[in-house]
Design a protein around this motif. Structure first.
Motif, PDB file in Angstrom:
ATOM      1  N   GLY A 902       0.785  -1.233   0.000  1.00 55.24           N
ATOM      2  CA  GLY A 902       0.000   0.000   0.000  1.00 55.24           C
ATOM      3  C   GLY A 902       0.810   1.271   0.000  1.00 55.24           C
ATOM      4  N   GLY A 903       2.132   1.169   0.020  1.00 51.53           N
ATOM      5  CA  GLY A 903       2.971   2.355  -0.019  1.00 51.53           C
ATOM      6  C   GLY A 903       3.114   2.900  -1.430  1.00 51.53           C
ATOM      7  N   ARG A 904       3.604   4.114  -1.520  1.00 51.01           N
ATOM      8  CA  ARG A 904       3.827   4.758  -2.823  1.00 51.01           C
ATOM      9  C   ARG A 904       5.270   5.256  -2.873  1.00 51.01           C
ATOM     10  NH1 ARG A 904      -0.716   9.237  -2.666  1.00 51.01           N
ATOM     11  NH2 ARG A 904       0.063   9.334  -0.531  1.00 51.01           N
ATOM     12  N   PRO A 905       6.195   4.370  -3.227  1.00 49.82           N
ATOM     13  CA  PRO A 905       7.621   4.753  -3.213  1.00 49.82           C
ATOM     14  C   PRO A 905       7.950   5.934  -4.112  1.00 49.82           C
ATOM     15  CG  PRO A 905       7.360   2.373  -3.431  1.00 49.82           C
ATOM     16  CD  PRO A 905       5.999   2.972  -3.611  1.00 49.82           C
ATOM     17  N   ASP A 906       7.049   6.268  -5.062  1.00 50.31           N
ATOM     18  CA  ASP A 906       7.328   7.379  -5.965  1.00 50.31           C
ATOM     19  C   ASP A 906       6.923   8.722  -5.373  1.00 50.31           C
ATOM     20  OD1 ASP A 906       4.704   6.498  -6.065  1.00 50.31           O
ATOM     21  OD2 ASP A 906       4.367   7.263  -8.095  1.00 50.31           O
ATOM     22  N   VAL A 907       6.339   8.740  -4.145  1.00 47.81           N
ATOM     23  CA  VAL A 907       6.031  10.006  -3.485  1.00 47.81           C
ATOM     24  C   VAL A 907       6.859  10.105  -2.214  1.00 47.81           C
ATOM     25  CG1 VAL A 907       3.669   9.914  -4.366  1.00 47.81           C
ATOM     26  CG2 VAL A 907       4.120   9.181  -2.016  1.00 47.81           C
ATOM     27  N   SER A 908       6.805  11.272  -1.608  1.00 46.07           N
ATOM     28  CA  SER A 908       7.542  11.484  -0.367  1.00 46.07           C
ATOM     29  C   SER A 908       6.985  10.573   0.730  1.00 46.07           C
ATOM     30  CB  SER A 908       7.400  12.948   0.044  1.00 46.07           C
ATOM     31  OG  SER A 908       8.020  13.175   1.270  1.00 46.07           O
ATOM     32  N   GLN A 909       7.886   9.898   1.467  1.00 47.95           N
ATOM     33  CA  GLN A 909       7.459   8.966   2.521  1.00 47.95           C
ATOM     34  C   GLN A 909       8.080   9.382   3.852  1.00 47.95           C
ATOM     35  OE1 GLN A 909       8.490   5.088   0.609  1.00 47.95           O
ATOM     36  NE2 GLN A 909       6.271   4.801   0.477  1.00 47.95           N
ATOM     37  N   ARG A 910       7.238   9.440   4.887  1.00 49.68           N
ATOM     38  CA  ARG A 910       7.648   9.938   6.201  1.00 49.68           C
ATOM     39  C   ARG A 910       7.218   8.971   7.295  1.00 49.68           C
ATOM     40  NH1 ARG A 910       9.971  12.366   3.046  1.00 49.68           N
ATOM     41  NH2 ARG A 910      10.053  14.604   2.622  1.00 49.68           N
ATOM     42  N   LEU A 911       8.083   8.794   8.280  1.00 51.37           N
ATOM     43  CA  LEU A 911       7.750   7.990   9.463  1.00 51.37           C
ATOM     44  C   LEU A 911       7.951   8.848  10.698  1.00 51.37           C
ATOM     45  CD1 LEU A 911       7.092   5.199  10.790  1.00 51.37           C
ATOM     46  CD2 LEU A 911       9.576   4.856  10.926  1.00 51.37           C
ATOM     47  N   ILE A 912       6.927   8.891  11.568  1.00 49.43           N
ATOM     48  CA  ILE A 912       7.054   9.590  12.847  1.00 49.43           C
ATOM     49  C   ILE A 912       7.072   8.559  13.956  1.00 49.43           C
ATOM     50  CG2 ILE A 912       6.004  11.227  14.442  1.00 49.43           C
ATOM     51  CD1 ILE A 912       4.727  12.649  12.139  1.00 49.43           C
ATOM     52  N   VAL A 913       8.195   8.483  14.664  1.00 55.59           N
ATOM     53  CA  VAL A 913       8.335   7.558  15.792  1.00 55.59           C
ATOM     54  C   VAL A 913       8.083   8.343  17.082  1.00 55.59           C
ATOM     55  CG1 VAL A 913       9.872   5.959  16.983  1.00 55.59           C
ATOM     56  CG2 VAL A 913      10.065   6.255  14.508  1.00 55.59           C
ATOM     57  N   ILE A 914       7.178   7.837  17.917  1.00 53.07           N
ATOM     58  CA  ILE A 914       6.888   8.484  19.206  1.00 53.07           C
ATOM     59  C   ILE A 914       7.173   7.465  20.305  1.00 53.07           C
ATOM     60  CG2 ILE A 914       5.221   9.800  20.560  1.00 53.07           C
ATOM     61  CD1 ILE A 914       3.537  10.061  17.996  1.00 53.07           C
ATOM     62  N   GLY A 934      14.598   5.730   1.311  1.00 47.06           N
ATOM     63  CA  GLY A 934      13.984   7.016   1.018  1.00 47.06           C
ATOM     64  C   GLY A 934      12.982   7.507   2.027  1.00 47.06           C
ATOM     65  N   VAL A 935      12.807   6.774   3.125  1.00 44.76           N
ATOM     66  CA  VAL A 935      11.858   7.209   4.151  1.00 44.76           C
ATOM     67  C   VAL A 935      12.556   8.197   5.081  1.00 44.76           C
ATOM     68  CG1 VAL A 935      10.369   6.481   6.055  1.00 44.76           C
ATOM     69  CG2 VAL A 935      10.642   5.004   4.039  1.00 44.76           C
ATOM     70  N   LEU A 936      11.962   9.371   5.228  1.00 50.23           N
ATOM     71  CA  LEU A 936      12.497  10.375   6.142  1.00 50.23           C
ATOM     72  C   LEU A 936      11.886  10.119   7.523  1.00 50.23           C
ATOM     73  CD1 LEU A 936      14.481  12.703   5.668  1.00 50.23           C
ATOM     74  CD2 LEU A 936      12.536  14.240   5.578  1.00 50.23           C
ATOM     75  N   VAL A 937      12.735   9.995   8.540  1.00 50.41           N
ATOM     76  CA  VAL A 937      12.268   9.581   9.860  1.00 50.41           C
ATOM     77  C   VAL A 937      12.340  10.754  10.838  1.00 50.41           C
ATOM     78  CG1 VAL A 937      12.518   7.906  11.734  1.00 50.41           C
ATOM     79  CG2 VAL A 937      13.133   7.260   9.390  1.00 50.41           C
ATOM     80  N   TYR A 938      11.254  10.972  11.557  1.00 54.12           N
ATOM     81  CA  TYR A 938      11.176  11.963  12.633  1.00 54.12           C
ATOM     82  C   TYR A 938      11.056  11.201  13.948  1.00 54.12           C
ATOM     83  CZ  TYR A 938      10.160  15.254   8.886  1.00 54.12           C
ATOM     84  OH  TYR A 938      10.241  16.008   7.758  1.00 54.12           O
ATOM     85  N   ALA A 939      11.823  11.607  14.957  1.00 53.48           N
ATOM     86  CA  ALA A 939      11.817  10.911  16.242  1.00 53.48           C
ATOM     87  C   ALA A 939      11.369  11.865  17.343  1.00 53.48           C
ATOM     88  CB  ALA A 939      13.205  10.357  16.556  1.00 53.48           C
ATOM     89  N   ILE A 940      10.285  11.498  18.016  1.00 52.34           N
ATOM     90  CA  ILE A 940       9.749  12.314  19.109  1.00 52.34           C
ATOM     91  C   ILE A 940       9.913  11.530  20.402  1.00 52.34           C
ATOM     92  CG2 ILE A 940       7.710  13.459  20.040  1.00 52.34           C
ATOM     93  CD1 ILE A 940       6.664  13.656  17.168  1.00 52.34           C
ATOM     94  N   GLY A 941      10.702  12.072  21.323  1.00 43.21           N
ATOM     95  CA  GLY A 941      10.965  11.400  22.598  1.00 43.21           C
ATOM     96  C   GLY A 941      10.328  12.146  23.747  1.00 43.21           C
ATOM     97  N   VAL A 942       9.726  11.404  24.656  1.00 41.94           N
ATOM     98  CA  VAL A 942       9.053  11.991  25.809  1.00 41.94           C
ATOM     99  C   VAL A 942       9.572  11.303  27.071  1.00 41.94           C
ATOM    100  CG1 VAL A 942       6.802  12.587  26.785  1.00 41.94           C
ATOM    101  CG2 VAL A 942       7.023  12.229  24.334  1.00 41.94           C
ATOM    102  N   VAL A 943       9.628  12.040  28.177  1.00 38.87           N
ATOM    103  CA  VAL A 943       9.995  11.538  29.510  1.00 38.87           C
ATOM    104  C   VAL A 943      11.406  10.963  29.489  1.00 38.87           C
ATOM    105  CG1 VAL A 943       9.244  10.200  31.514  1.00 38.87           C
ATOM    106  CG2 VAL A 943       7.543  11.000  29.881  1.00 38.87           C
ATOM    107  N   ASP A 944      11.559   9.633  29.444  1.00 42.98           N
ATOM    108  CA  ASP A 944      12.872   9.005  29.579  1.00 42.98           C
ATOM    109  C   ASP A 944      13.488   8.594  28.252  1.00 42.98           C
ATOM    110  OD1 ASP A 944      12.972   9.157  32.392  1.00 42.98           O
ATOM    111  OD2 ASP A 944      11.674   7.419  32.566  1.00 42.98           O
ATOM    112  N   ALA A 945      12.978   9.077  27.155  1.00 47.59           N
ATOM    113  CA  ALA A 945      13.541   8.719  25.855  1.00 47.59           C
ATOM    114  C   ALA A 945      15.006   9.134  25.792  1.00 47.59           C
ATOM    115  CB  ALA A 945      12.753   9.379  24.736  1.00 47.59           C
ATOM    116  N   ASN A 946      15.812   8.289  25.161  1.00 48.92           N
ATOM    117  CA  ASN A 946      17.246   8.519  25.051  1.00 48.92           C
ATOM    118  C   ASN A 946      17.515   9.415  23.845  1.00 48.92           C
ATOM    119  OD1 ASN A 946      19.995   8.019  24.042  1.00 48.92           O
ATOM    120  ND2 ASN A 946      20.130   6.549  25.697  1.00 48.92           N
TER     121      ASN A 946
END
Length: 1307
Positions: A902-914, A934-946
Motif C-alpha cells: 500500500g505504499g507509494r515509493p514514488d512520493v515522499s514517505q515519512r515515518l514519525i516515531v513516538i 527514502g523514508v524520512l524519519v522523525y523521532a519524538i521522545g518523551v519523559v525518559d527517551a534517550n
C-alpha cells in the motif's frame, strides 16, 4: 579509598565552613596531613624579616601533631631558583623539624614564584618526595612579598588540579592579583594580605585554625562512600539458583565489609505477596548480616501469580525510608536488586519508575525471567543475565563519575548562573544534597572560557556572588568549589536574588557574553516561599533575554516557581517533594536545559520551514485586537508592540498579499491603522511603534463587535475572499459578554486566536477563539515573544500542507511505562498532526503501527482515504502494555512503505516515531535501512527517551523532538505538521499566457521547429527576466514522434546555450530517446505517462525537477574549501568527502571571470592544495581535488581557519568585488578555539559555511558559521550527498532579490 582530589574536596569544605572568625581550635585532633611551605627568599626580604618567617614556622609546627603517621611538613625556599630545604619524608619528629627550620638561610635573588610552584608539584607532592597523596590532605602555603617575574597562573592551576589546596600569604607590596591566581577560590578564605612580616604572628592563629579544622574534617572524607542495598528475591526461583545466590550474597557482604556504619543490606522475598526478611537497620555487624542471610529461606507459592509490581510498590514506600535504615538524606547511594525467576503477572514499569524517581538504582538479575521482562523495570545498564550477585561488587563500591552527558554534548556555548537558596529551612544536611545536585548538573557541561561559563549566586536575606561567569577557566576547578559552596542559613529573599543576579553576574564585566549572542540562562533552586516578591524581578530578568528555570524542593511555592520561569512553564518548572529526590531530577533538568540551548541556537529547519511557508501565504487579512486597559503597564504595552512587530516580519506584506490592521481597545475600540494603510513591513512597524498606551476598562465584547464591519470592508476592498484572522491580546476578564460577538465573527469566516496574559479568564478565551487549540495563556507580557512562532505556524501550516502528496506513517510506543492518560495524549497528538493534512487518495495517506515487545499494525497506508475514518481508528487503538523494542518495530514497519503493502515509493514517505523510553534493542541498523529506501524519519521522545537514540533513529538532530512529558506534546502539533509539509512542499508558479483556448487542428509533429520558435518568447520583450537571474524553463509536452527528429538536438542545445532549461514530457507514442535529446541527456528532466488523464497528477512527480531547475546559480565568487583529513576520518570517508566537494564544484560556473575555487586541508596543521588563481575549469579542478592526500592526525581547526585567511588575498587570486565563501567540512571537535578566528573571517566579509559529519557538536559549528542558516549536519559520510542542494541553495541564494517587473501582454 577516595582519590587524591576527592580527599582535598572535604579539606576545602572544612576550610570554608569553619569560617575565619571561628573560635580558637585545639589542633590535637588534626592528626594527619602533608603540609608544604613555599617561602620567598628573594633580596627584597631583610634578614630581620626572614627571622619573622622562621618564628612563624616554628610556632605553626609546635601547634601540630608531628609524627611518622601523623602530620608531615616540607619546606622549600625560592628566589631566581627554587631550593629544597627539606622534603615531607625528611623529618618524622617535631624536634628535628624545628632544628631544620632554624638552619634555613636567606638565599637572596629575584622572585620567580611560578618556577617554584612547579618545583613543588614535581619534587614535593610526589610519592618519592614523601607525599601520601591517596591517603591524607595535601596543602601548600605560599609566603611572598613581591611581584613574581614569571607566570604563576598555569603552574598554580596544575598544582590545584592535582588536589593540593593552596593558601597564599602576601606581605607588604605583594601582587594581590598574582596571589589570587595562586590560591584556591575564594580569596577571602585562602588568601591573606599582611602589611608586614611582623603581622605574621597575628595571623598565624587564624591560618592554623583553618588548616587544623580542615584536617579534622578530612577524617570523614577518608572514609569510603557507602550504599544501601536491598535484595528483593522471587520466592519461586530454582532451589539450586537460590543456594548459589545465598552463598554469593554472604561472600559479597564479607568482601564489602557490610554493616550499620558501612554498606547496609536488607532482604525481602516476593510472590503473590511481599515478605520482609530483614530491613536495612536490622543488623549492626557484618557477622550478624552473614548469619541472617544463611538463615534466609524461600516460601514458594506454586501455581500462584507473582506480583513484582506490587513488591516494587512496597519497596518504594517502605524499604528505603529513614525509619527502615535508609540513608538517602545523608547522600548514600541506594540499590534495589531484584532477583527475578519469572515474568511478573502485574505491570512493573510505573512502580519501577517511582523508585527510580526517588534516586534508587534498580538492578535486575535473571533467574528464569525473560530479558524483556527484566528490561521493563531496571535502570539502564543494570540488567544482568545471572543471579550471581558477586558481579555487582564493582557497581556497588565504585561511584559513577559524573561527566558530560550525551544530551549535553552539543550544548557547549552558554552562560549559566545558578541562583541557590541557602536559607535556614534547608539545614546543613540537605544543603549537602544541594551541593551534590549542583555538582552533577555542572559535571554534564563543557565548562571552558569559550564554551559554557558557569556562575553561582547564593542567597538568604542577602545575595552573594560566589562564582562569576569568568571566575573559573575549567570544569574541574568549579566542581572543586561546588564541594565547598558555603551555607549560612537565614531568610529567603528570592526576588532580591534575581535582581542581584541580573545586575551583578549577567554583565560583560563579570564574563557575560550576551553581546556576542551567547544564551543567558538562570537556574533558581529554592525550598520555600520568598519573603519578598519575585514577580517584577523575574520579569526584568526575562526581559533581559535570560531564560529562567525554577527548581522547587519540598515546601517551595508552586505559584512563585511558575511566576519566575520562562515560557512554556511546563518546560521550565521542576518540583520535587524532598531533597533526596534531587538525585533523580538532575537527569531531566540537565536534559531540558541542554536541549533548549541546542534548539535555540542551531535548529535551523523549523525557522527555515516557517519562513518559507509563510512567504507562500500569498494572501490573507490579519487584524490585531490589542487590550489597552489600565491594568497593563507601559513596559507590558511595549512587550505587546514588540510581539506584533516580530510577527509582521514573517509575512509577505503588501496590498495584494498579506494585509495587516490593528485595533486597540479599553472602554471603546479605536482603529489605529487599517488593512490598506501600509504597503510594506517597515511602515507597519512604525505604525505599531507610534501607538500610545492610555488605559481604561476592559470591554472586549464591544471590541469584538467592532471588528465585524472591519472584516466586511476588508473583503470589499480586496474584491475576493481570502483567509481572515483576528489575534486578540488581553490581560483580564471582560466586563461585557464576549461569546455572542465572537461567534458572529467566526460565522463570517474569521479565524480567531485568543491570547490571555496574567489574569485573563481561560473560559472567556475559549469563548473568543471557539477552539482550545487557538487559545494561548502566558503568565506575563514578556512571554509573548515565546509564542510568536506558535501562532505564525498555525496560520501558515494550512497553506504549506494543502497540496502535498505524501505517505505518512506513525510508529507509536505502546509500552507499559506509558500511563493510560498519556497514551490518550499521544493519540490526540497524532490526530492533531493528521488534522492539518489533506487526506485524499491522491494526496496524503496515513498508516499507523503500535509497537512494544510485539508490534501491531493498526492500519496500513492504503486502508483509509478519509480523515474521519483515520481519527476513529486512532481512537479505537488499545495499548499493548509490553516492553520497548524500537529496533524490531523499525524493521517491521519498513515493509509497509513498499508498493505491495500500500505504499507509494514514488512520493515522499515519512515515518514519525513516538516513544517514552530507551529502546532495549539496537536501532541504528534498522533506522539506516529505512532511510536508505527514502523514508524520512522523525523521532519524538518523551519523559525518559534517550536523546542519542532519537538521533540514531532520525539520522539528523533537525528531525528530533524531545519533551519533558506527554502534556508538552500539544505544543509540538503545528510545528511537526509544518516540518512534515515543508519537507515535501515544492511550489511552482506558472504564468500560462499562451495555452490555446481551443483544441488545435490535427497535423504533423514539428517538435524541432517548435523548439526554435520558442526561443524568442524568453526575451525581455515578451516578459523574460533573464537579466534579473530568474530561471527560464521550457516544458515540451508531446504524444508522438517528431516529424524532423534530426533537428531536435540543434534547437534544444540552442535553448540551453541561452540558459533555458528544457523539460520534456511524453504521452502515449512519444519516443523516449527524443525526449532525452530535448532534455540534453538529463533523464531527471524526462517524464512519461501512458495517457493524457495521467497528466493531472504528473505535476506532483515533476516537482523535484522544477525546483532543482529554479535554484539560483552562482555566477561569480571566490570559494575556498577547507577539508578535514584528521585521524577520526578513514580513507574511504575522505574519498567520499572529496567526491562531495567535486559535486559542489559542478554546481558553480567556474571560469577566470566567474567562480574561482581554492582548496586547503587540515589536521594537526593546514596543508595548502591550491589557491584561487590556479585552475579555471572544472575538469582540472575536480581532478586535483580527487588527487589530494589523506594523512590522519588531530583536529586543529582554529589553526586552519587562521591560515586560510591568506587564500582571500589578491595575490592568491581573490577579488574585491565578488562574494567570498569558505566551506568547512569536518567530523570532529577542534582541539583549539575556533570562535575568535571565525569572527575575524566574517569581519573580512567572508561567508563561512560549516558542514559537520557524525558527532561533531552543532554549537562549535555555529561558532564557525556565525548563523544557523550556514550550518549543515549529516549523520555520516554516506549521506553527505543529501545536503548538496541545500548547501548550494544557501551559498547562491540572494537574501534580498529584486522585485519582478510587472508582466506585460505579448504584442
Amino acid at each position: 579509598m577516595m582519590g587524591r582530589t576527592s580527599l582535598v574536596f572535604s579539606l576545602i569544605v572544612a576550610a570554608l565552613l569553619s569560617g575565619i572568625a571561628a573560635q580558637r581550635t585545639d589542633c590535637e585532633n588534626a592528626t594527619v596531613a602533608d603540609i608544604v611551605f613555599l617561602v620567598d627568599g628573594s633580596s627584597s626580604i631583610s634578614p630581620g624579616n626572614f627571622q619573622e618567617v622562621r618564628s612563624f614556622l616554628r610556632n605553626f609546627i609546635r601547634a601540630l601533631d608531628i609524627g611518622p603517621n601523623k602530620v608531615h611538613i616540607g619546606l622549600a625556599q625560592y628566589s631566581d631558583e627554587p631550593q629544597k630545604e627539606f622534603l615531607l619524608k625528611d623529618h618524622s619528629d617535631k624536634k628535628s623539624l624545628l632544628a631544620a627550620v632554624e638552619r634555613i638561610q636567606l638565599v637572596g635573588g629575584g622572585t620567580e614564584t611560578g618556577k617554584a610552584i612547579d618545583f613543588l608539584q614535581k619534587q614535593y607532592f610526589t610519592k618519592e618526595g614523601g607525599s601520601r597523596v591517596v591517603e591524607v590532605p595535601q596543602i601548600a602555603i605560599v609566603i611572598t612579598d613581591g611581584d613574581s617575574t614569571d607566570e604563576v597562573k598555569e603552574p598554580a592551576q596544575k598544582l590545584r588540579q592535582d588536589g593540593v589546596i593552596v593558601f597564599g600569604i602576601g606581605v607588604g607590596e605583594a601582587n594581590r592579583k598574582q596571589l589570587e591566581s595562586i590560591a584556591n577560590w575564594p580569596p577571602d578564605r585562602f588568601l591573606h594580605s599582611l602589611d608586614s612580616y611582623q603581622a605574621l604572628q597575628e595571623q598565624m592563629q587564624m591560618l592554623l585554625e583553618t588548616v587544623c579544622l580542615s584536617v579534622v574534617a578530612q577524617k570523614e572524607a577518608l572514609a569510603e562512600k557507602f550504599a544501601d542495598i536491598f535484595f528483593l528475591v522471587d520466592s519461586g526461583i530454582d532451589q539450586g539458583q537460590f543456594v548459589s545466590f545465598k552463598n554469593d550474597l554472604v561472600e559479597l557482604i564479607n568482601q564489602i565489609n557490610a554493616g550499620a556504619s558501612t554498606y547496609r543490606v536488607g532482604v525481602a522475598q516476593y510472590g503473590q505477596d511481599t515478605q520482609d526478611e530483614f530491613l536495612l537497620n536490622a543488623h549492626q555487624t557484618r557477622q550478624q548480616l552473614m548469619t541472617a542471610v544463611r538463615g534466609f529461606h524461600l516460601h514458594p507459592q506454586p501455581n500462584q501469580p507473582h506480583y513484582l509490581g506490587r513488591a516494587l510498590q512496597n519497596a518504594n514506600t517502605r524499604f528505603f525510608t529513614s525509619e527502615a535504615g535508609g540513608r538517602a538524606h545523608l547522600g548514600a547511594r541506594q540499590f534495589l536488586v531484584v532477583v527475578s525467576g519469572r515474568d511478573s503477572d502485574d505491570p512493573v514499569s510505573k512502580e519501577a519508575q517511582k523508585i527510580k524517581s526517588a534516586g534508587v538504582t534498580v538492578v535486575g538479575m535473571r533467574a528464569g525471567a525473560s530479558v524483556d521482562a527484566l528490561q521493563r523495570f531496571v535502570t539502564s545498564g543494570y540488567a544482568f543475565d545471572s543471579p550471581r550477585v558477586l558481579i555487582l561488587k564493582d557497581s556497588i563500591v565504585t561511584e559513577k563519575k559524573d561527566d558530560i552527558t550525551e544530551d549535553c554534548k552539543g550544548a557547549n556555548i552558554a552562560d549559566i548562573v545558578f541562583i541557590v537558596d541557602e536559607s535556614a529551612s534547608i539545614g546543613q544536611e540537605n544543603f549537602q544534597l544541594v551541593r551534590t545536585f549542583l555538582h552533577s548538573i555542572v559535571s554534564s557541561l563543557d565548562v571552558r572560557p569559550n564554551k559554557v561559563r558557569v556562575g553561582i549566586v547564593t542567597y538568604n536575606e542577602e545575595s552573594t556572588a560566589q562564582v562569576y561567569l569568568d571566575t573559573f577557566n575549567n570544569r574541574e576547578e568549579i566542581l572543586q568549589f561546588i564541594k565547598i559552596l558555603p551555607y549560612s542559613g537565614g531568610g529567603t529573599n528570592t526576588g532580591a536574588a534575581l535582581t542581584f543576579t541580573l545586575n551583578n553576574t549577567f554583565i560583560e564585566e563579570k564574563g557575560s557574553r550576551k553581546s556576542k549572542g551567547v544564551q543567558q540562562v538562570a537556574v533558581v533552586i529554592t525550598d520555600g516561599k520568598s519573603q519578598d516578591s519575585v514577580h517584577e524581578a523575574a520579569i526584568r530578568l526575562r526581559r533581559a533575554d535570560v531564560t529562567v528555570y525554577s527548581v522547587g524542593i519540598k515546601d517551595a511555592n508552586m505559584e512563585e516557581l511558575r511566576d519566575m520561569a520562562s515560557h512554556p512553564i511546563d518546560r521550565h518548572v521542576f518540583n520535587v517533594n524532598s531533597f533526596t529526590e534531587l538525585k533523580s531530577l538532575k537527569h531531566s533538568l540537565q536534559k531540558v536545559i541542554c536541549e533548549n540551548i541546542i534548539d535555540q541556537a542551531v535548529k535551523v529547519s523549523a525557522r527555515e520551514s516557517l519562513n518559507h511557508s509563510c512567504v507562500k501565504k500569498d494572501e490573507a487579512d490579519i487584524f490585531f485586537l490589542m487590550d489597552d486597559s489600565g491594568s497593563i503597564g507601559n513596559k507590558d504595552f511595549k512587550d505587546m508592540q514588540n510581539f506584533i512587530m516580530t510577527f509582521l516580519c514573517t509575512f509577505n506584506v503588501g496590498p495584494d498579499h498579506v494585509r495587516v490592521g490593528l485595533v486597540k481597545y479599553a472602554d471603546n475600540p479605536t482603529l489605529q491603522f487599517d488593512l490598506g494603510d501600509s504597503s510594506n513591513v517597515d511602515n507597519l512597524k512604525k505604525s505599531v511603534e507610534n501607538i500610545t498606551h492610555k488605559g481604561g476598562g476592559t470591554e472586549t465584547g464591544k471590541a469584538l463587535k467592532f471588528m465585524g464591519p472591519q472584516f466586511s470592508r476588508a473583503m470589499q476592498t480586496r474584491g475576493h475572499e481570502v483567509p481572515e484572522y483576528l489575534i486578540v491580546i488581553t490581560d483580564g476578564e471582560s466586563t461585557d459578554d464576549v461569546k455572542a460577538p465572537a461567534e458572529e465573527l467566526r460565522g463570517q469566516g474569521v479565524i480567531i486566536f485568543a491570547i490571555g496574559v496574567k489574569d485573563s479568564n481561560e473560559a472567556e478565551l475559549l469563548d473568543i477563539a471557539g477552539d482550545p487549540k487557538r487559545t494561548i495563556q502566558v503568565n506575563n507580557f514578556d512571554a509573548l515573544k515565546s509564542i510568536n512562532n506558535d501562532i505564525i505556524t498555525d496560520i501558515c501550516t494550512e497553506d504549506a500542507c494543502r497540496d502535498i502528496q505524501c505517505d505518512l506513517c506513525f510508529l507509536a510506543d505502546g509500552s507499559e511505562s506509558i500511563s493510560k492518560s498519556d497514551f490518550i495524549k499521544m493519540k490526540e497528538f497524532m490526530k492533531a498532526v493528521i488534522g492539518k493534512s489533506t487526506i485524499e487518495q491522491n494526496k496524503v495517506h496515513v498508516g499507523l503501527m503500535q509497537f512494544s515487545t510485539d508490534n501491531r499494525l493498526e492500519f496500513p497506508l492504503s486502508r483509509y482515504y478519509s480523515k474521519d475514518e483515520i481519527l476513529k481508528a486512532i481512537d479505537d487503538m488499545e495499548q499493548l502494555d509490553q516492553g520497548t523494542l524500537t529496533g524490531k518495530a523499525l524493521t517491521e514497519v519498513s515493509q509497509y512503505f513498499d508498493k505491495t503493502n500500500g505504499g507509494r515509493p514514488d512520493v515522499s514517505q515519512r515515518l514519525i516515531v513516538i516513544t517514552d523510553g530507551e529502546a532495549k534493542d539496537e536501532v541504528i541498523g534498522p533506522a539506516e535501512a529505512l532511510r536508505k529506501k527514502g523514508v524520512l524519519v522523525y523521532a519524538i521522545g518523551v519523559v525518559d527517551a534517550n536523546t542519542t537514540q532519537l538521533g540514531e533513529i532520525s539520522g539528523s538532530t533537525e528531525r528530533v523532538y524531545s519533551e519533558k512529558n506527554f502534556d508538552v506534546l500539544k505544543d509540538l502539533e503545528s510545528k511537526v505538521a509544518l516540518d512534515l509539509c515543508w519537507t515535501v512542499l515544492l511550489v511552482i508558479n506558472f504564468f500560462l499566457h499562451s495555452i490555446p483556448k481551443e483544441k488545435p487542428t490535427e497535423g504533423d509533429t514539428y517538435t524541432g521547429e517548435a523548439l526554435q520558435f520558442s526561443l524568442e518568447y524568453f526575451n525581455a520583450a515578451h516578459g523574460g527576466r533573464k537579466e534579473l537571474n530568474v530561471p527560464q524553463i521550457l516544458m515540451v509536452i508531446t504524444d508522438g514522434e517528431a516529424t524532423n527528429p534530426y533537428i531536435l538536438k540543434e534547437h534544444s542545445d540552442a535553448l540551453r546555450a541561452n540558459g533555458i532549461i528544457v523539460i520534456s514530457v511524453g504521452v502515449k507514442e512519444a519516443k523516449i530517446d527524443q525526449l532525452e535529446t530535448m532534455a540534453g541527456g538529463d533523464k531527471s528532466k524526462v517524464f512519461f505517462v501512458d495517457n493524457f488523464e495521467a497528466l493531472e497528477t504528473l505535476y506532483e512527480n515533476m516537482s523535484s525537477a522544477f525546483c532543482k531547475s529554479t535554484k539560483p546559480a552562482c555566477k561569480t565568487g571566490d570559494i575556498v574549501f577547507l577539508l578535514d583529513r584528521s585521524g577520526s576520518i578513514d580513507r574511504d570517508e575522505h574519498n567520499i568527502m572529496k567526491n562531495f566537494t567535486t559535486t559542489l564544484v559542478d554546481s558553480f560556473e567556474v571560469g577566470e571571470k566567474l567562480v574561482h575555487i581554492g582548496l586547503c586541508q587540515f589536521s594537526d596543521k593546514p596543508k595548502d592544495e591550491f589557491y584561487l588563481n590556479k585552475y579555471y575549469n572544472k575538469e582540472d579542478l575536480n581532478t586535483q581535488i580527487l588527487n589530494v592526500d589523506y594523512t590522519g592526525g588531530d583536529t586543529y581547526l582554529g589553526r586552519a581557519l587562521d591560515h586560510v585567511k591568506e587564500y582571500f588575498e589578491e595575490s592568491r587570486g581573490s577579488r574585491d568585488q565578488v562574494p567570498k565563501n569558505l566551506v568547512v567540512i569536518t567530523d570532529g571537535d577542534s582541539h583549539d578555539d575556533v570562535e575568535d578566528v571565525a569572527d575575524i573571517l566574517r569581519d573580512q566579509n567572508i561567508n563561512v559555511f560549516a558542514i559537520g559529519v557524525g558527532d561533531v557538536h552543532d554549537m562549535q559549528l555555529l561558532q564557525i558559521a556565525g548563523t544557523p542558516e550556514r550550518l549543515f549536519t549529516v549523520r555520516n559520510y554516506d549521506v553527505l550527498h543529501s545536503i548538496k542542494q541545500r548547501v548550494v541553495d544557501v551559498m547562491c541564494g540572494d537574501p534580498n532579490p529584486p522585485p519582478p517587473p510587472p508582466l506585460t501582454d505579448s504584442p
